[in-house]
Design a protein around this motif. Structure first.
Motif, PDB file in Angstrom:
ATOM      1  N   ALA A   1       0.786  -0.938  -0.437  1.00 21.29           N
ATOM      2  CA  ALA A   1      -0.174  -0.121   0.141  1.00 21.29           C
ATOM      3  C   ALA A   1       0.433   1.383  -0.076  1.00 21.29           C
ATOM      4  O   ALA A   1       0.607   2.225  -0.571  1.00 21.29           O
ATOM      5  N   HIS A   2       1.880   1.321   0.319  1.00 23.93           N
ATOM      6  CA  HIS A   2       2.668   2.272   0.452  1.00 23.93           C
ATOM      7  C   HIS A   2       4.065   1.908   0.516  1.00 23.93           C
ATOM      8  O   HIS A   2       5.166   1.145   0.844  1.00 23.93           O
ATOM      9  N   GLY A   3       4.801   3.269   0.397  1.00 24.63           N
ATOM     10  CA  GLY A   3       6.315   2.976  -0.135  1.00 24.63           C
ATOM     11  C   GLY A   3       7.037   4.559  -0.267  1.00 24.63           C
ATOM     12  O   GLY A   3       6.419   5.474  -0.380  1.00 24.63           O
ATOM     13  N   VAL A   4       7.862   3.762  -0.794  1.00 20.50           N
ATOM     14  CA  VAL A   4       9.293   4.965  -1.444  1.00 20.50           C
ATOM     15  C   VAL A   4      10.299   4.051  -2.336  1.00 20.50           C
ATOM     16  O   VAL A   4      10.630   3.257  -2.177  1.00 20.50           O
ATOM     17  N   ILE A   5      10.926   4.830  -3.442  1.00 22.66           N
ATOM     18  CA  ILE A   5      11.521   4.454  -3.973  1.00 22.66           C
ATOM     19  C   ILE A   5      13.028   5.624  -3.779  1.00 22.66           C
ATOM     20  O   ILE A   5      13.049   7.138  -4.079  1.00 22.66           O
ATOM     21  N   LEU A   6      14.114   4.747  -3.245  1.00 20.50           N
ATOM     22  CA  LEU A   6      15.534   6.382  -3.625  1.00 20.50           C
ATOM     23  C   LEU A   6      16.244   4.746  -4.427  1.00 20.50           C
ATOM     24  O   LEU A   6      16.337   4.019  -4.928  1.00 20.50           O
ATOM     25  N   SER A   7      17.792   5.267  -4.160  1.00 19.26           N
ATOM     26  CA  SER A   7      18.898   5.132  -5.449  1.00 19.26           C
ATOM     27  C   SER A   7      20.230   5.408  -4.515  1.00 19.26           C
ATOM     28  O   SER A   7      19.654   6.146  -3.718  1.00 19.26           O
TER      29      SER A   7
ATOM     30  N   VAL B   1       4.231   7.480   0.190  1.00 19.62           N
ATOM     31  CA  VAL B   1       3.586   7.766  -0.717  1.00 19.62           C
ATOM     32  C   VAL B   1       2.510   6.621  -0.988  1.00 19.62           C
ATOM     33  O   VAL B   1       3.440   5.097  -0.198  1.00 19.62           O
ATOM     34  N   PRO B   2       1.550   6.503  -1.267  1.00 18.88           N
ATOM     35  CA  PRO B   2       0.663   5.453  -1.251  1.00 18.88           C
ATOM     36  C   PRO B   2       0.579   5.239  -2.893  1.00 18.88           C
ATOM     37  O   PRO B   2       0.924   5.909  -3.697  1.00 18.88           O
ATOM     38  N   LEU B   3       0.939   3.229  -3.143  1.00 15.23           N
ATOM     39  CA  LEU B   3       1.167   3.090  -3.686  1.00 15.23           C
ATOM     40  C   LEU B   3      -0.128   2.235  -4.768  1.00 15.23           C
ATOM     41  O   LEU B   3      -1.275   2.012  -4.236  1.00 15.23           O
ATOM     42  N   ALA B   4       0.201   2.179  -6.560  1.00 16.68           N
ATOM     43  CA  ALA B   4      -1.272   1.767  -6.922  1.00 16.68           C
ATOM     44  C   ALA B   4      -0.746   0.296  -6.019  1.00 16.68           C
ATOM     45  O   ALA B   4      -0.061  -0.067  -6.737  1.00 16.68           O
ATOM     46  N   PRO B   5      -2.296  -0.106  -6.031  1.00 20.15           N
ATOM     47  CA  PRO B   5      -1.879  -1.200  -5.783  1.00 20.15           C
ATOM     48  C   PRO B   5      -1.698  -2.847  -6.909  1.00 20.15           C
ATOM     49  O   PRO B   5      -0.863  -3.681  -6.443  1.00 20.15           O
ATOM     50  N   SER B   6      -1.703  -2.451  -8.339  1.00 21.89           N
ATOM     51  CA  SER B   6      -1.964  -3.551  -9.154  1.00 21.89           C
ATOM     52  C   SER B   6      -1.409  -2.740 -10.502  1.00 21.89           C
ATOM     53  O   SER B   6      -1.244  -1.728 -11.008  1.00 21.89           O
ATOM     54  N   GLY B   7      -0.705  -3.652 -11.492  1.00 17.26           N
ATOM     55  CA  GLY B   7      -0.381  -3.249 -12.109  1.00 17.26           C
ATOM     56  C   GLY B   7       1.309  -2.336 -12.246  1.00 17.26           C
ATOM     57  O   GLY B   7       1.901  -2.443 -11.519  1.00 17.26           O
ATOM     58  N   THR B   8       1.570  -2.035 -13.338  1.00 19.35           N
ATOM     59  CA  THR B   8       3.356  -1.329 -13.539  1.00 19.35           C
ATOM     60  C   THR B   8       2.833   0.122 -13.291  1.00 19.35           C
ATOM     61  O   THR B   8       2.037   0.559 -14.642  1.00 19.35           O
ATOM     62  N   HIS B   9       4.072   1.033 -12.777  1.00 24.90           N
ATOM     63  CA  HIS B   9       3.094   2.481 -12.724  1.00 24.90           C
ATOM     64  C   HIS B   9       4.758   2.760 -13.293  1.00 24.90           C
ATOM     65  O   HIS B   9       5.509   2.634 -12.539  1.00 24.90           O
ATOM     66  N   ALA B  10       4.701   3.432 -14.198  1.00 30.57           N
ATOM     67  CA  ALA B  10       5.826   4.245 -14.103  1.00 30.57           C
ATOM     68  C   ALA B  10       5.989   5.872 -13.338  1.00 30.57           C
ATOM     69  O   ALA B  10       4.870   6.451 -13.311  1.00 30.57           O
ATOM     70  N   LEU B  11       7.737   5.985 -12.683  1.00 24.44           N
ATOM     71  CA  LEU B  11       7.364   7.473 -12.589  1.00 24.44           C
ATOM     72  C   LEU B  11       7.279   8.496 -13.080  1.00 24.44           C
ATOM     73  O   LEU B  11       7.911   8.339 -13.979  1.00 24.44           O
ATOM     74  N   PRO B  12       6.947  10.070 -12.886  1.00 27.18           N
ATOM     75  CA  PRO B  12       6.549  10.656 -13.422  1.00 27.18           C
ATOM     76  C   PRO B  12       7.652  11.545 -14.215  1.00 27.18           C
ATOM     77  O   PRO B  12       7.318  12.520 -14.607  1.00 27.18           O
ATOM     78  N   GLY B  13       9.141  10.982 -14.270  1.00 25.50           N
ATOM     79  CA  GLY B  13      10.347  11.741 -14.836  1.00 25.50           C
ATOM     80  C   GLY B  13      11.104  10.264 -14.773  1.00 25.50           C
ATOM     81  O   GLY B  13      11.505   9.615 -14.168  1.00 25.50           O
ATOM     82  N   ALA B  14      11.600  11.433 -16.038  1.00 27.44           N
ATOM     83  CA  ALA B  14      13.074  10.055 -16.213  1.00 27.44           C
ATOM     84  C   ALA B  14      14.319  10.368 -15.409  1.00 27.44           C
ATOM     85  O   ALA B  14      14.154  11.641 -15.066  1.00 27.44           O
ATOM     86  N   TYR B  15      15.589   9.759 -15.637  1.00 28.78           N
ATOM     87  CA  TYR B  15      16.253   9.831 -14.968  1.00 28.78           C
ATOM     88  C   TYR B  15      17.548   9.688 -15.513  1.00 28.78           C
ATOM     89  O   TYR B  15      18.017   8.592 -16.205  1.00 28.78           O
ATOM     90  N   ALA B  16      18.434  10.784 -15.708  1.00 27.51           N
ATOM     91  CA  ALA B  16      19.992  10.599 -15.914  1.00 27.51           C
ATOM     92  C   ALA B  16      21.171  10.205 -15.019  1.00 27.51           C
ATOM     93  O   ALA B  16      21.326  11.181 -14.186  1.00 27.51           O
ATOM     94  N   LEU B  17      21.363   8.752 -15.321  1.00 30.54           N
ATOM     95  CA  LEU B  17      22.154   9.165 -14.676  1.00 30.54           C
ATOM     96  C   LEU B  17      24.128   9.808 -14.524  1.00 30.54           C
ATOM     97  O   LEU B  17      23.811  10.345 -16.066  1.00 30.54           O
TER      98      LEU B  17
ATOM     99  N   HIS C   1      13.452   8.959  -5.080  1.00 26.00           N
ATOM    100  CA  HIS C   1      13.586   9.231  -6.518  1.00 26.00           C
ATOM    101  C   HIS C   1      10.965   9.201  -6.616  1.00 26.00           C
ATOM    102  O   HIS C   1      10.800   9.846  -6.586  1.00 26.00           O
ATOM    103  N   ALA C   2      10.687   8.502  -5.144  1.00 22.74           N
ATOM    104  CA  ALA C   2       9.328   8.587  -5.239  1.00 22.74           C
ATOM    105  C   ALA C   2       9.108   8.447  -3.358  1.00 22.74           C
ATOM    106  O   ALA C   2       9.621   7.505  -3.255  1.00 22.74           O
ATOM    107  N   PRO C   3       8.677   9.626  -2.416  1.00 21.50           N
ATOM    108  CA  PRO C   3       8.875  10.888  -3.147  1.00 21.50           C
ATOM    109  C   PRO C   3      10.213  11.622  -3.139  1.00 21.50           C
ATOM    110  O   PRO C   3      11.017  11.124  -3.356  1.00 21.50           O
ATOM    111  N   GLU C   4      10.475  12.536  -4.663  1.00 24.24           N
ATOM    112  CA  GLU C   4      11.231  13.126  -4.723  1.00 24.24           C
ATOM    113  C   GLU C   4      11.997  14.326  -2.819  1.00 24.24           C
ATOM    114  O   GLU C   4      12.779  14.821  -3.473  1.00 24.24           O
ATOM    115  N   SER C   5      11.407  14.530  -2.515  1.00 26.66           N
ATOM    116  CA  SER C   5      11.053  15.397  -1.455  1.00 26.66           C
ATOM    117  C   SER C   5      10.191  15.158  -0.013  1.00 26.66           C
ATOM    118  O   SER C   5       9.054  14.301  -0.866  1.00 26.66           O
TER     119      SER C   5
END
Length: 263
Positions: A163-169, A188-204, A179-183
């Motif tokens: 239900a809830h999560g964070v994405i970091l690197s 953040v609430p997560l969509a429970p099913s399916g694949t969901h792209a973050l709202p921005g691309a990321y340059a290494l 990355h999610a949230p960016e700050s």
């Protein structure tokens, strides 16, 4: 008397995306095609998706990222992060990003559709996916793939019911990036099913060695302090490429590693 079974929209979308365990996918697709309008519904969804993708040229994505990186360099800034608006997602991810996923409302286990839902949740694990943007296409990367500074990647997650999560690197320089949230200070609430792209691309950036992305999830909202503290202490560890974040068992975590080539 119950009405004839009709594949619900959420399951139709899972069939179109191929986001079910193989045996469940085969059974669901066969059943859909037996329904009077099943093939037409699937074809209509695929046609809508194709129309959406036609409006998202990948060359424009690459052009905008490269332009932003050039501006950052001209200003003397370190071009480590480059974000794009959600409508500029690469085609290989546009299906996941733009198809609206609806979780069914189930009142009682009264038929095969409920069995499919239960199997779907049990058969999927939370995970991250990473695609690398090219001028005319997007390449899905495998965990441990080789990447280079300046590569533009798109992150997406599958929550699999979490239900809830964070994405970091964490990178080879010991830097931790949200990355999610960016700050902010909370998950953040997560969509429970399916694949969901973050709202921005990321340059290494040019951090040496590796970049490792983490999806940390829990059943209830949580503050980021504990997760970020664990990530920062972990970032400098010699085993950061392979070890798990030192977090309590109430958190679930999965990761995706990119090995970094030299600039």
């Amino acid at each position: 008397m119950r009405p004839p079974y009709r594949t619900p929209d959420w399951l139709l979308e899972r069939i179109a995306l191929g986001e079910l365990p193989p045996e469940v996918l085969a059974a669901a697709r066969a059943r859909l095609l037996e329904e009077p309008d099943g093939a037409a519904r699937l074809a209509a969804l695929e046609a809508d998706t194709a129309a959406i993708l036609a409006r998202l040229p990948p060359a424009e994505v690459a052009r905008r990222v490269q332009s932003r990186v050039r501006v950052q360099r001209a200003r003397g800034e370190r071009p480590s992060r480059s974000f794009l608006p959600a409508f500029a997602l690469v085609p290989a991810l546009a299906v996941a990003a733009l198809v609206v996923l609806v979780r069914p409302q189930v009142s009682a286990p009264v038929g095969p559709e409920v069995e499919l839902e239960e199997t779907r949740l049990k058969g999927l694990e939370a995970r991250l996916t990473v695609h690398r943007q090219h001028a005319e296409s997007a390449e899905e990367l495998a965990d441990g793939a080789l990447a280079a500074p300046g590569d533009v990647v798109q992150l997406a997650y599958v929550a699999a019911g979490r239900a809830h999560g964070v994405i970091l690197s964490v990178d080879g320089r010991g830097t931790v990036t949200l990355h999610a949230p960016e700050s902010g200070t909370a998950s953040v609430p997560l969509a429970p099913s399916g694949t969901h792209a973050l709202p921005g691309a990321y340059a290494l950036d040019d951090a040496p060695g590796f970049e490792r992305f983490f999806l940390v999830t829990a059943e209830t909202p949580f503050a980021l302090d504990e997760v970020l503290a664990a990530a920062r202490s972990f970032a400098a560890h010699p085993e950061a490429r392979a070890s798990r974040l030192p977090l309590p068992s109430r958190y679930m975590q999965t990761s995706f590693l990119l090995e970094k080539s030299s600039p």
